[in-house]
Design a protein around this motif. Sequence first.
Motif, PDB file in Angstrom:
ATOM      1  N   ALA A  98       0.833  -1.206   0.000  1.00  0.00           N
ATOM      2  CA  ALA A  98       0.000   0.000   0.000  1.00  0.00           C
ATOM      3  C   ALA A  98       0.867   1.255   0.000  1.00  0.00           C
ATOM      4  O   ALA A  98       0.594   2.216  -0.736  1.00  0.00           O
ATOM      5  N   VAL A  99       1.919   1.243   0.806  1.00  0.00           N
ATOM      6  CA  VAL A  99       2.829   2.391   0.856  1.00  0.00           C
ATOM      7  C   VAL A  99       3.510   2.572  -0.500  1.00  0.00           C
ATOM      8  O   VAL A  99       3.639   3.691  -1.006  1.00  0.00           O
ATOM      9  N   ALA A 125       2.363   1.712  -3.393  1.00  0.00           N
ATOM     10  CA  ALA A 125       1.389   2.207  -4.371  1.00  0.00           C
ATOM     11  C   ALA A 125       1.126   3.698  -4.185  1.00  0.00           C
ATOM     12  O   ALA A 125       1.177   4.478  -5.142  1.00  0.00           O
ATOM     13  N   VAL A 126       0.853   4.102  -2.954  1.00  0.00           N
ATOM     14  CA  VAL A 126       0.531   5.503  -2.681  1.00  0.00           C
ATOM     15  C   VAL A 126       1.713   6.412  -3.013  1.00  0.00           C
ATOM     16  O   VAL A 126       1.532   7.558  -3.444  1.00  0.00           O
ATOM     17  N   HIS A 182       3.457   6.398  -5.483  1.00  0.00           N
ATOM     18  CA  HIS A 182       3.479   6.708  -6.910  1.00  0.00           C
ATOM     19  C   HIS A 182       2.443   7.764  -7.298  1.00  0.00           C
ATOM     20  O   HIS A 182       2.343   8.112  -8.478  1.00  0.00           O
ATOM     21  N   TRP A 183       1.701   8.285  -6.330  1.00  0.00           N
ATOM     22  CA  TRP A 183       0.603   9.205  -6.629  1.00  0.00           C
ATOM     23  C   TRP A 183       1.060  10.408  -7.450  1.00  0.00           C
ATOM     24  O   TRP A 183       0.456  10.773  -8.454  1.00  0.00           O
ATOM     25  N   SER A 218      -8.468  12.448 -10.390  1.00  0.00           N
ATOM     26  CA  SER A 218      -8.308  11.783  -9.096  1.00  0.00           C
ATOM     27  C   SER A 218      -8.812  10.344  -9.157  1.00  0.00           C
ATOM     28  O   SER A 218      -8.192   9.433  -8.602  1.00  0.00           O
ATOM     29  N   ARG A 277      -6.318   8.266 -10.959  1.00  0.00           N
ATOM     30  CA  ARG A 277      -5.150   8.016 -10.111  1.00  0.00           C
ATOM     31  C   ARG A 277      -5.433   6.918  -9.099  1.00  0.00           C
ATOM     32  O   ARG A 277      -4.580   6.060  -8.840  1.00  0.00           O
ATOM     33  N   VAL A 278      -6.625   6.953  -8.523  1.00  0.00           N
ATOM     34  CA  VAL A 278      -6.997   5.915  -7.550  1.00  0.00           C
ATOM     35  C   VAL A 278      -6.984   4.540  -8.211  1.00  0.00           C
ATOM     36  O   VAL A 278      -6.498   3.561  -7.636  1.00  0.00           O
ATOM     37  N   ILE A 299      -3.452   3.509  -8.683  1.00  0.00           N
ATOM     38  CA  ILE A 299      -2.873   3.118  -7.391  1.00  0.00           C
ATOM     39  C   ILE A 299      -3.282   1.685  -7.050  1.00  0.00           C
ATOM     40  O   ILE A 299      -2.484   0.903  -6.515  1.00  0.00           O
ATOM     41  N   PHE A 337      -0.777  -1.330  -6.458  1.00  0.00           N
ATOM     42  CA  PHE A 337      -0.840  -2.117  -5.222  1.00  0.00           C
ATOM     43  C   PHE A 337      -0.753  -3.604  -5.515  1.00  0.00           C
ATOM     44  O   PHE A 337      -0.023  -4.342  -4.843  1.00  0.00           O
TER      45      PHE A 337
END
Length: 251
Positions: free
Chosen positions: A181-182, A184-185, A187-188, A195, A198-199, A202, A206
């Motif tokens: 999770a870290v 993936a986030v 790479h935001w 948005s 992007r989600v 992500i 993940f």
Amino acid sequence: MQSDPSPQTSQSQTHLQAAANVVFVVAGAFAVGIAVSLVGVLLLQLLGISTDAPAVRAVLASLQYVGFGIAAYLYLERRNEWNIVRWRVPGLRDFGWMVGGLVILVAALVGVSVVIQQLGIEVAANQVITTGQQNPIYFLYMIPVTMLFVGPMEELIFRGIVQEKLRRTYGPAVAVVVASAVFAVAHWLALVGSSGGRVASIAVIFVLGAVLALLYERTENLVVVAVVHGLFNSYQFLGQYAIATGLIPGA
């Protein structure tokens, strides 16, 4: 007489320390990476070298991951925790996992992409992809960058340090999920789009990060995961190059 801290208090402190370490390592890696990149840009400007050329852009892209490496070195050296990074010179079995890991990672990407397309969800594009679409040769320059810098340095930060710190506190299952999770986030900011897009991206990252995390747990060798990561990115760059130049039809 002062009483000893309860087991619950000690456990809470351990969990908070592990979470703080994760935030510190990731934030520190990006801070140093950005600083090194800015120094590179300033040096090029002082030398009168344009940053628009694909080769120069690729060099600048590598500087962020040089910064990752510097941050990882400073963290491990200061805390004297070199032993937490699990790695060894690859053997025959490791080379087998490199091949198998790459196949699994590509299959995971295809599978997740099919699901997203069926659901009609739009995903965001990575800045590397948008830059390469303007000048496809950039994709080819990025192959050595991803093999030598992106794969090794991202894996050192997110698997070698973050995942291992979480693993020692929470166990492998939680470590795989949280580290992915870290990853993936993180790479935001590299994504371009809405948005919602992007989600969705992500979520894809993940899943791919979880495959790499599981591969690290299975092989206990950061070298294997770094090579698979680099090869996977190279596979994507080659595909994007072929599409951008008309060698294969685009989606």
